[in-house]
Design a protein around this motif. Structure first.
Motif, PDB file in Angstrom:
ATOM      1  N   ASP A 182      -7.893  -4.193   2.508  1.00 60.82           N
ATOM      2  CA  ASP A 182      -7.572  -2.795   2.231  1.00 60.82           C
ATOM      3  C   ASP A 182      -8.715  -1.837   2.542  1.00 60.82           C
ATOM      4  N   ALA A 193       0.999  -1.201  -7.365  1.00 57.56           N
ATOM      5  CA  ALA A 193       1.932  -2.062  -6.643  1.00 57.56           C
ATOM      6  C   ALA A 193       2.730  -2.907  -7.627  1.00 57.56           C
ATOM      7  N   ASP A 209       4.166  -5.820  -6.465  1.00 62.29           N
ATOM      8  CA  ASP A 209       4.414  -6.964  -5.575  1.00 62.29           C
ATOM      9  C   ASP A 209       3.518  -8.149  -5.871  1.00 62.29           C
ATOM     10  N   ASN A 210       2.977  -8.192  -7.086  1.00 63.16           N
ATOM     11  CA  ASN A 210       2.027  -9.253  -7.406  1.00 63.16           C
ATOM     12  C   ASN A 210       2.773 -10.519  -7.836  1.00 63.16           C
ATOM     13  N   THR A 258       3.008 -10.869  -0.690  1.00 63.93           N
ATOM     14  CA  THR A 258       3.089  -9.854   0.353  1.00 63.93           C
ATOM     15  C   THR A 258       1.761  -9.613   1.058  1.00 63.93           C
ATOM     16  N   TRP A 259       0.655  -9.954   0.414  1.00 62.63           N
ATOM     17  CA  TRP A 259      -0.652  -9.743   1.028  1.00 62.63           C
ATOM     18  C   TRP A 259      -0.840 -10.587   2.296  1.00 62.63           C
ATOM     19  N   LYS A 314      -0.237  -4.673  -9.621  1.00 59.60           N
ATOM     20  CA  LYS A 314      -1.614  -4.365  -9.272  1.00 59.60           C
ATOM     21  C   LYS A 314      -1.917  -2.946  -9.726  1.00 59.60           C
ATOM     22  N   GLN A 373       0.807   5.002  -2.183  1.00 58.05           N
ATOM     23  CA  GLN A 373       1.648   3.805  -2.183  1.00 58.05           C
ATOM     24  C   GLN A 373       2.498   3.724  -0.923  1.00 58.05           C
ATOM     25  N   PHE A 419       0.159   2.342   1.613  1.00 55.97           N
ATOM     26  CA  PHE A 419      -0.059   0.913   1.386  1.00 55.97           C
ATOM     27  C   PHE A 419       1.123   0.094   1.901  1.00 55.97           C
ATOM     28  N   ARG A 467       0.098  -1.928   4.990  1.00 55.39           N
ATOM     29  CA  ARG A 467      -0.221  -3.243   4.444  1.00 55.39           C
ATOM     30  C   ARG A 467       1.016  -4.002   3.964  1.00 55.39           C
ATOM     31  N   GLU A 468       2.204  -3.386   4.080  1.00 56.77           N
ATOM     32  CA  GLU A 468       3.441  -3.970   3.575  1.00 56.77           C
ATOM     33  C   GLU A 468       3.335  -4.331   2.094  1.00 56.77           C
ATOM     34  N   SER A 469       2.643  -3.497   1.347  1.00 59.13           N
ATOM     35  CA  SER A 469       2.475  -3.701  -0.086  1.00 59.13           C
ATOM     36  C   SER A 469       3.672  -3.119  -0.815  1.00 59.13           C
TER      37      SER A 469
END
Length: 421
Positions: free
Chosen positions: A43, A150, A152-153, A269-270, A307, A334, A337, A341-343
């Motif tokens: 990031d 986020a 998406d964690n 997703t990371w 996150k 967001q 991101f 980053r597809e977050s």
């Protein structure tokens, strides 16, 4: 030198020194505001862009903003090594929030409502803009301690659809068999309590955070679904013992993907961009497979989490740090991101877009969310669960030695439930 108390010194100073002019917060004093931001390695470019934009939003104020590398997954360990020397603003995962608050490493944002109002925003605006779960997870004793960034964690299964079929990825047994036939590996991190808990959660076992900070855990017994911890471990050993399985160190999935050895892996997703690049036209993702517990196929569970962007309780420029943390986590941030980053966003407006709904990784995360749960555990959970996972990964335990497996589970539970010092 110890930094000054945030509440007693910085808030009154900022209230006196700053004013709102056409929606822009300006400083009445000719001074440079120094801030340090920590975020994930992947990031860094985006954080530089966002902090530059933040500075441009306050043209009458001079800033010195330094950006450093620190993964959300390890932020707590680094911050707690020396809280006073840690970054003013940093990203972290939701499972770390309790220990960070206890160490004074997170400001209570409710105490900075006036600062947010100077920027034309209220704390209720932040709460309303983000999904309820992301607010709940960061709310302790009625106070909000971080800005959601986020939702998406969590983790799911990436796979190469040019090699594996939907039927192949439905269960671990068929997945590993197909991968072995293709001369490829399936990767997953086992030496981490965040990942290995997925097998126990799927079988109905639990963890919980007690009021005194200790962890409740029942993995060495029988779950509400009637499965024994021993049988869950045997199911895990059947997976880790396959020649097509690769136990991967925490944080190393991306490198193993890039090596070309993997045809599938458990991640989040990371690693979406790396998986897409490696698998090309075969890039696909879905919920986690089922695995065998006793004579039953059980859907593997997972951890659902968030996150955050938090502000260090020892920040010397706490007011500005709050504004920066808010900026790095707002709707526009967001959106960036996600775009870059597809977050997966926690912001409701960003999450409602067609682009989010059509995203392969985020769609898989949504599929897995039905079997996911928040992980509330204390600080004593992590080391024993990592050690336990290493036993599975290294094949130290034998699947036909029930006594040894039970002993390992008993040791795990004893370590996890230890009193907080």
């Amino acid at each position: 030198m110890m930094k000054k108390s945030v509440k007693k010194v910085m808030l009154p100073v900022m209230a006196a020194a700053m004013a709102v002019s056409f929606g822009t917060l300006v400083s009445a004093e000719d001074e440079t505001i120094s801030l340090t931001v920590w975020g994930a390695e992947e990031d860094q470019t985006l954080l530089k862009e966002l902090t530059d934009n933040f500075q441009a939003a306050y043209p009458d104020q001079t800033f010195d903003i330094q950006i450093g590398v620190e993964s959300e997954s390890t932020a707590k360990d680094t911050v707690l090594t020396d809280v006073e020397a840690a970054a003013d603003v940093y990203a972290f995962a939701d499972d770390q929030i309790t220990d960070l608050i206890k160490a004074g490493a997170l400001l209570k944002l409710d105490d900075y409502a006036e600062v947010l109002q100077m920027a034309g925003k209220t704390l209720d605006d932040v709460k309303d803009a983000n999904v309820e779960g992301s607010i709940d997870a960061a709310t302790i004793d009625g106070g909000l301690y971080a800005f959601p960034r986020a939702a998406d964690n969590g983790y799911f299964l990436y796979y190469d659809a040019s090699v594996l079929s939907e039927e192949d990825v439905a269960s671990w047994s068929s997945l590993l068999e197909a991968a072995d036939a293709a001369g490829k590996k399936v990767g997953m991190t086992l030496a981490s309590g965040w990942y290995n808990a997925s097998f126990f959660y799927g079988a109905g076992f639990t963890t919980a955070l007690n009021d005194d900070g200790t962890t409740a855990i029942d993995w060495n017994g029988t779950s509400a679904d009637g499965y024994t911890g021993v049988d869950v471990v045997k199911g895990m050993l059947a997976i880790s013992g396959s020649p097509a399985f690769m136990a991967i160190a925490d944080g190393d999935i991306s490198n193993q993907l890039a090596s070309g050895n993997l045809v599938a892996c458990v991640s989040g997703t990371w690693d979406a961009m790396t998986a897409q690049e490696v698998f090309g036209d075969g890039y696909a993702a879905t919920k986690l497979p089922t695995f065998t517990v006793g004579d039953q196929e059980v859907q593997q569970g997972s951890v659902a989490g968030y996150k955050y962007i938090g502000v260090n309780g020892y920040s010397e420029n706490s007011g500005w740090a709050v504004l920066l943390a808010d900026y790095l986590s707002n709707e526009e941030a967001q959106q960036k991101f996600f775009d870059e980053r597809e977050s997966g966003p926690s912001n409701k407006n960003v999450g409602a877009s067609d682009a989010i709904k059509e995203n392969i990784a985020l769609s898989a995360l949504a599929q897995q969310s039905e079997y996911a749960q928040a992980q509330k555990v204390g600080g004593k959970y992590w080391d024993p669960s990592q050690t336990f996972g290493e036993l599975i990964a290294q094949g130290t335990l034998a699947a036909d030695d029930d006594a040894a497996i039970q002993e390992a589970l008993d040791n795990l539970v004893e370590g996890v439930t230890a009193s907080v010092e």
